[in-house]
Scaffold this motif. Structure first.
Motif, PDB file in Angstrom:
ATOM      1  N   UNK A   1      -3.756  11.450   3.440  1.00 26.34           N
ATOM      2  CA  UNK A   1      -5.115  11.615   2.933  1.00 26.34           C
ATOM      3  C   UNK A   1      -5.238  12.587   1.770  1.00 26.34           C
ATOM      4  N   UNK A   2      -4.252  13.461   1.576  1.00 32.12           N
ATOM      5  CA  UNK A   2      -4.275  14.371   0.427  1.00 32.12           C
ATOM      6  C   UNK A   2      -3.960  13.582  -0.841  1.00 32.12           C
ATOM      7  N   UNK A   3      -4.757  13.805  -1.898  1.00 26.72           N
ATOM      8  CA  UNK A   3      -4.597  13.033  -3.145  1.00 26.72           C
ATOM      9  C   UNK A   3      -3.199  13.140  -3.731  1.00 26.72           C
ATOM     10  N   UNK A   4      -2.656  14.368  -3.730  1.00 27.80           N
ATOM     11  CA  UNK A   4      -1.330  14.531  -4.331  1.00 27.80           C
ATOM     12  C   UNK A   4      -0.274  13.754  -3.549  1.00 27.80           C
ATOM     13  N   UNK A   5      -0.306  13.823  -2.220  1.00 28.50           N
ATOM     14  CA  UNK A   5       0.665  13.070  -1.418  1.00 28.50           C
ATOM     15  C   UNK A   5       0.484  11.567  -1.596  1.00 28.50           C
ATOM     16  N   UNK A   6      -0.737  11.087  -1.521  1.00 24.21           N
ATOM     17  CA  UNK A   6      -0.983   9.640  -1.618  1.00 24.21           C
ATOM     18  C   UNK A   6      -0.475   9.093  -2.955  1.00 24.21           C
ATOM     19  N   UNK A   7      -0.692   9.820  -4.040  1.00 27.62           N
ATOM     20  CA  UNK A   7      -0.252   9.389  -5.364  1.00 27.62           C
ATOM     21  C   UNK A   7       1.275   9.338  -5.446  1.00 27.62           C
ATOM     22  N   UNK A   8       1.921  10.417  -5.021  1.00 31.11           N
ATOM     23  CA  UNK A   8       3.383  10.488  -5.089  1.00 31.11           C
ATOM     24  C   UNK A   8       4.007   9.483  -4.124  1.00 31.11           C
ATOM     25  N   UNK A   9       3.443   9.353  -2.934  1.00 30.82           N
ATOM     26  CA  UNK A   9       3.969   8.413  -1.944  1.00 30.82           C
ATOM     27  C   UNK A   9       3.940   6.974  -2.469  1.00 30.82           C
ATOM     28  N   UNK A  10       2.839   6.572  -3.079  1.00 26.67           N
ATOM     29  CA  UNK A  10       2.742   5.207  -3.617  1.00 26.67           C
ATOM     30  C   UNK A  10       3.828   4.939  -4.650  1.00 26.67           C
ATOM     31  N   UNK A  11       4.077   5.910  -5.515  1.00 21.64           N
ATOM     32  CA  UNK A  11       5.151   5.747  -6.497  1.00 21.64           C
ATOM     33  C   UNK A  11       6.522   5.720  -5.814  1.00 21.64           C
ATOM     34  N   UNK A  12       6.720   6.580  -4.834  1.00 24.36           N
ATOM     35  CA  UNK A  12       7.995   6.601  -4.119  1.00 24.36           C
ATOM     36  C   UNK A  12       8.239   5.243  -3.458  1.00 24.36           C
ATOM     37  N   UNK A  13       7.258   4.784  -2.700  1.00 22.83           N
ATOM     38  CA  UNK A  13       7.401   3.529  -1.949  1.00 22.83           C
ATOM     39  C   UNK A  13       7.605   2.328  -2.870  1.00 22.83           C
TER      40      UNK A  13
ATOM     41  N   UNK B   1      12.828  -0.523  -6.773  1.00 24.64           N
ATOM     42  CA  UNK B   1      12.984  -1.324  -7.989  1.00 24.64           C
ATOM     43  C   UNK B   1      13.627  -0.546  -9.143  1.00 24.64           C
ATOM     44  N   UNK B   2      14.080   0.686  -8.866  1.00 24.77           N
ATOM     45  CA  UNK B   2      14.653   1.546  -9.912  1.00 24.77           C
ATOM     46  C   UNK B   2      13.719   1.667 -11.110  1.00 24.77           C
ATOM     47  N   UNK B   3      12.447   1.773 -10.829  1.00 26.27           N
ATOM     48  CA  UNK B   3      11.423   1.822 -11.873  1.00 26.27           C
ATOM     49  C   UNK B   3      11.140   3.277 -12.266  1.00 26.27           C
ATOM     50  N   UNK B   4      11.082   3.525 -13.587  1.00 27.65           N
ATOM     51  CA  UNK B   4      10.724   4.859 -14.071  1.00 27.65           C
ATOM     52  C   UNK B   4       9.257   5.137 -13.786  1.00 27.65           C
TER      53      UNK B   4
ATOM     54  N   UNK C   1       5.646  13.018 -19.075  1.00 25.89           N
ATOM     55  CA  UNK C   1       6.763  13.418 -18.232  1.00 25.89           C
ATOM     56  C   UNK C   1       7.254  12.243 -17.393  1.00 25.89           C
ATOM     57  N   UNK C   2       8.355  12.484 -16.730  1.00 27.33           N
ATOM     58  CA  UNK C   2       8.918  11.499 -15.812  1.00 27.33           C
ATOM     59  C   UNK C   2       9.051  12.153 -14.447  1.00 27.33           C
ATOM     60  N   UNK C   3       8.628  11.410 -13.421  1.00 25.85           N
ATOM     61  CA  UNK C   3       8.791  11.833 -12.039  1.00 25.85           C
ATOM     62  C   UNK C   3      10.132  11.306 -11.555  1.00 25.85           C
ATOM     63  N   UNK C   4      11.015  12.194 -11.140  1.00 21.59           N
ATOM     64  CA  UNK C   4      12.341  11.815 -10.643  1.00 21.59           C
ATOM     65  C   UNK C   4      12.430  12.201  -9.169  1.00 21.59           C
ATOM     66  N   UNK C   5      12.524  11.181  -8.317  1.00 22.11           N
ATOM     67  CA  UNK C   5      12.573  11.435  -6.877  1.00 22.11           C
ATOM     68  C   UNK C   5      13.961  11.866  -6.446  1.00 22.11           C
ATOM     69  N   UNK C   6      14.001  12.775  -5.474  1.00 24.08           N
ATOM     70  CA  UNK C   6      15.268  13.266  -4.940  1.00 24.08           C
ATOM     71  C   UNK C   6      15.440  12.926  -3.476  1.00 24.08           C
TER      72      UNK C   6
END
Length: 186
Positions: free
Chosen positions: A97-109, A114-117, A143-148
């Protein structure tokens, strides 16, 4: 004695200047330690900037990229700055429910399989330098978000925000509960 008197006058004048500055809307006073909440990390989510709130780290990494020149007039080689590579590592706590988590989670998932930037617009607001009325000094960059990693034991998504291209200097402003960036000299 004369030197002491001149020094005392300088200190008194400085104290007066601090007193004047402290009444002009600046929230952080001279002599006050800058705290973590005085530096805001924002990502543009849809059309608006939203603050990353649920991370437990905030370290702006500035890695100098250099070039060594061995000039004929010098005994030793000279190291010269080419540019800085700026990044911010984040360990975002996963709170549904936190905006920051929901945004990052959607990109992660959606983007990791798909190895998408993940291209984002990022702003760092230095809220210890400025005030609510005029705005705070800020940087904005593409910027680029790089997941670890996604760590279920610690409830964290770890990623790095790598600054790309140019860093634009300006002011972060809050108008009608909307955070905006106004480029310096624009």
């Amino acid at each position: 004695m004369k030197l002491y008197t001149e020094r005392r006058k300088l200190i008194e004048n400085k104290e007066k200047a601090v007193a004047v500055r402290s009444t002009t809307g600046t929230e952080v006073q001279v002599g006050q330690t800058v705290k973590k909440y005085m530096i805001g990390l924002f990502l543009q989510m849809e059309e608006a900037y939203k603050r990353i709130k649920k991370s437990t780290t905030l370290e702006l990494s500035v890695e100098a990229e250099t070039d060594t020149q061995d000039f004929i007039a010098d005994m030793s080689p000279t190291e010269m700055l080419k540019n800085y590579k700026v990044s911010i590592a984040q360990d975002l706590t996963m709170i549904k429910g936190e905006e920051d988590f929901e945004y990052v989670w959607e990109h992660f998932f959606n983007d990791v399989p798909d190895n998408k930037e993940v291209n984002v617009k990022c702003m760092v607001a230095f809220m210890f330098d400025g005030d609510k009325t005029a705005g705070y000094k800020a940087w904005e960059t593409d910027a680029k978000l790089m997941f670890e990693s996604l760590n279920g034991n610690d409830s964290k998504i770890n990623f790095t925000i790598n600054f790309g291209g140019s860093i634009r200097k300006g002011l972060a402003k809050n108008a009608d509960s909307q955070i905006t960036f106004e480029e310096q000299g624009a």
